[in-house]
Motif scaffolding. Structure first.
Motif, PDB file in Angstrom:
ATOM      1  N   ARG A 218       0.823  -1.288   0.027  1.00  0.00           N
ATOM      2  CA  ARG A 218       0.032   0.005  -0.128  1.00  0.00           C
ATOM      3  C   ARG A 218       0.726   1.276  -0.165  1.00  0.00           C
ATOM      4  N   ASP A 219       1.919   1.189   0.736  1.00  0.00           N
ATOM      5  CA  ASP A 219       2.826   2.581   0.913  1.00  0.00           C
ATOM      6  C   ASP A 219       3.564   2.581  -0.453  1.00  0.00           C
ATOM      7  N   GLU A 220       3.763   1.644  -1.391  1.00  0.00           N
ATOM      8  CA  GLU A 220       4.418   1.517  -2.548  1.00  0.00           C
ATOM      9  C   GLU A 220       3.438   2.331  -3.611  1.00  0.00           C
ATOM     10  N   GLU A 221       2.364   1.768  -3.495  1.00  0.00           N
ATOM     11  CA  GLU A 221       1.381   2.304  -4.250  1.00  0.00           C
ATOM     12  C   GLU A 221       1.050   3.729  -3.995  1.00  0.00           C
ATOM     13  N   LYS A 222       0.936   4.225  -2.710  1.00  0.00           N
ATOM     14  CA  LYS A 222       0.816   5.760  -2.519  1.00  0.00           C
ATOM     15  C   LYS A 222       2.097   6.415  -3.145  1.00  0.00           C
ATOM     16  N   LEU A 223       3.256   5.768  -3.077  1.00  0.00           N
ATOM     17  CA  LEU A 223       4.383   6.694  -3.444  1.00  0.00           C
ATOM     18  C   LEU A 223       4.417   6.707  -5.113  1.00  0.00           C
ATOM     19  N   HIS A 224       4.269   5.813  -5.572  1.00  0.00           N
ATOM     20  CA  HIS A 224       4.095   5.906  -7.167  1.00  0.00           C
ATOM     21  C   HIS A 224       2.960   6.907  -7.716  1.00  0.00           C
ATOM     22  N   GLN A 225       1.762   6.823  -6.793  1.00  0.00           N
ATOM     23  CA  GLN A 225       0.537   7.864  -7.278  1.00  0.00           C
ATOM     24  C   GLN A 225       1.069   8.958  -7.008  1.00  0.00           C
ATOM     25  N   PHE A 226       1.803   9.202  -5.985  1.00  0.00           N
ATOM     26  CA  PHE A 226       2.134  10.726  -5.646  1.00  0.00           C
ATOM     27  C   PHE A 226       3.182  11.216  -6.618  1.00  0.00           C
ATOM     28  N   LEU A 227       4.041  10.270  -7.189  1.00  0.00           N
ATOM     29  CA  LEU A 227       5.067  10.824  -7.984  1.00  0.00           C
ATOM     30  C   LEU A 227       4.513  11.020  -9.348  1.00  0.00           C
ATOM     31  N   VAL A 228       3.591  10.145  -9.843  1.00  0.00           N
ATOM     32  CA  VAL A 228       3.170  10.127 -11.113  1.00  0.00           C
ATOM     33  C   VAL A 228       2.386  11.397 -11.651  1.00  0.00           C
ATOM     34  N   ASN A 229       1.695  11.885 -10.521  1.00  0.00           N
ATOM     35  CA  ASN A 229       0.680  13.102 -10.743  1.00  0.00           C
ATOM     36  C   ASN A 229       1.566  14.413 -10.164  1.00  0.00           C
ATOM     37  N   ILE A 230       2.770  14.414  -9.760  1.00  0.00           N
ATOM     38  CA  ILE A 230       3.401  15.562  -9.370  1.00  0.00           C
ATOM     39  C   ILE A 230       3.576  16.524 -10.623  1.00  0.00           C
ATOM     40  N   ASP A 231       3.728  17.818 -10.460  1.00  0.00           N
ATOM     41  CA  ASP A 231       3.788  18.830 -11.929  1.00  0.00           C
ATOM     42  C   ASP A 231       5.025  18.289 -12.393  1.00  0.00           C
ATOM     43  N   ASP A 232       5.104  17.951 -13.701  1.00  0.00           N
ATOM     44  CA  ASP A 232       6.266  17.475 -14.557  1.00  0.00           C
ATOM     45  C   ASP A 232       6.908  18.757 -14.877  1.00  0.00           C
ATOM     46  N   ALA A 233       6.360  19.701 -15.112  1.00  0.00           N
ATOM     47  CA  ALA A 233       7.141  21.130 -15.620  1.00  0.00           C
ATOM     48  C   ALA A 233       7.984  21.457 -14.416  1.00  0.00           C
ATOM     49  N   LYS A 234       7.839  21.331 -13.239  1.00  0.00           N
ATOM     50  CA  LYS A 234       8.704  21.585 -12.196  1.00  0.00           C
ATOM     51  C   LYS A 234       9.585  20.727 -11.509  1.00  0.00           C
ATOM     52  N   TYR A 235       9.054  19.524 -11.397  1.00  0.00           N
ATOM     53  CA  TYR A 235       9.781  18.386 -10.714  1.00  0.00           C
ATOM     54  C   TYR A 235      10.098  17.347 -11.389  1.00  0.00           C
ATOM     55  N   ALA A 236      10.282  17.309 -12.679  1.00  0.00           N
ATOM     56  CA  ALA A 236      10.699  16.261 -13.584  1.00  0.00           C
ATOM     57  C   ALA A 236      11.772  15.408 -13.171  1.00  0.00           C
ATOM     58  N   VAL A 237      13.023  16.225 -12.837  1.00  0.00           N
ATOM     59  CA  VAL A 237      14.168  15.848 -12.543  1.00  0.00           C
ATOM     60  C   VAL A 237      14.296  14.891 -11.194  1.00  0.00           C
ATOM     61  N   VAL A 238      13.438  15.509 -10.333  1.00  0.00           N
ATOM     62  CA  VAL A 238      13.428  14.919  -8.770  1.00  0.00           C
ATOM     63  C   VAL A 238      12.587  13.835  -8.941  1.00  0.00           C
ATOM     64  N   GLN A 239      11.516  13.893  -9.725  1.00  0.00           N
ATOM     65  CA  GLN A 239      10.515  12.647 -10.037  1.00  0.00           C
ATOM     66  C   GLN A 239      11.408  11.610 -10.459  1.00  0.00           C
ATOM     67  N   THR A 240      12.088  11.932 -11.339  1.00  0.00           N
ATOM     68  CA  THR A 240      12.778  10.653 -12.143  1.00  0.00           C
ATOM     69  C   THR A 240      13.936  10.091 -11.394  1.00  0.00           C
TER      70      THR A 240
END
Length: 265
Positions: free
Chosen positions: A177-199
């Motif tokens: 469940r924690d892994e699911e939350k992590l991926h959902q949180f990162l997938v829909n973060i603002d790519d224009a601002k946080y793409a590098v950190v997200q990757t």
């Protein structure tokens, strides 16, 4: 209880001078469709007052006559607080109860029903929850985690029923469940601002924790805000330094007009 019949302030039976019948213990008002967020707010408020045991039944009804009076007093106060935090029209439809646990259970049964459409709606809200352009990382995180909390409340995770299991299935389910939350949180973060950190976070081995990802994005947000503020200040400073030349030219022209010859006038 003290020697003179006074109730210890640390006791759940204690009611201070600030605890009145008309108190509003949370600003979240129950309107029907917001039961889950309302019940969380009420739970936190009552726990902070050491009174939630009356609501969930862990503080049982006493048999001693002296303690029974304290029990009735606290329950009357709690019923008043719960009704006060409900929209008036809705509160008028609730049967009369003299024990706090009974209206609490009644409302849970009435509004916290894990129906198929409700569960589907929550899952859709989780998938569609995205960080909007003007939304902070904290606001986005709180909104997404609120949906996950509501889903767990309506559909609690399965654990071992026999009590003899040694594989710790509940802990494994929690990790998933924690892994699911992590991926959902990162997938829909603002790519224009946080793409590098997200990757970087998605490619880490072992995977980053949800808390680690949240803190990393908060730090990136603060750094971006500081850089943006500094850029605005530099532009303002450059504009201020450009002003004296125009002002000097104005005063020089003005002074020349006031000059005259003392011989020819």
């Amino acid at each position: 209880m003290g020697d003179e019949g006074k109730i210890d302030p640390s006791s759940p039976f204690y009611l201070g001078s600030g605890n009145q019948l008309g108190n509003l213990i949370t600003h979240v008002i129950l309107k029907g469709d917001n039961y889950l967020s309302w019940s969380r707010a009420i739970t936190l408020s009552l726990k902070s007052k050491r009174k939630f045991g009356f609501v969930d039944g862990t503080i049982s009804k006493p048999t001693e006559k002296k303690k029974m009076l304290d029990w009735d007093t606290v329950n009357s106060m709690l019923v008043s607080w719960i009704l006060r935090a409900i929209e008036p029209k809705l509160a008028a439809s609730i049967p009369f109860f003299d024990e706090a646990k009974r209206p609490w259970d009644y409302l849970e049964k009435r509004y916290c029903e894990a129906s198929g459409p409700r569960l589907q709606q929550l899952r859709a809200s989780i998938i569609n929850c995205k960080q909007l352009q003007n939304m902070s990382v904290e606001d986005y995180y709180n909104q997404l985690m609120g949906f996950f909390d509501d889903l767990v409340r309506l559909k609690p995770p399965h654990g071992c029923d026999c009590g003899n299991c040694s594989c710790n299935v509940a802990a494994k389910y929690e990790l998933d469940r924690d892994e699911e939350k992590l991926h959902q949180f990162l997938v829909n973060i603002d790519d224009a601002k946080y793409a590098v950190v997200q990757t970087n976070l998605l490619s880490q081995q072992p995977p980053a924790t949800l808390d680690r990802a949240y803190q990393a994005l908060l730090q990136e947000e603060r750094s971006r805000n500081i850089a943006q503020t500094k850029s605005h200040e530099d532009k303002a400073e450059a504009h201020v330094f450009a002003l004296p030349d125009r002002g000097k030219q104005f005063f020089v022209q003005r002074d020349k007009l006031r000059l005259f010859c003392s011989h020819c006038k």
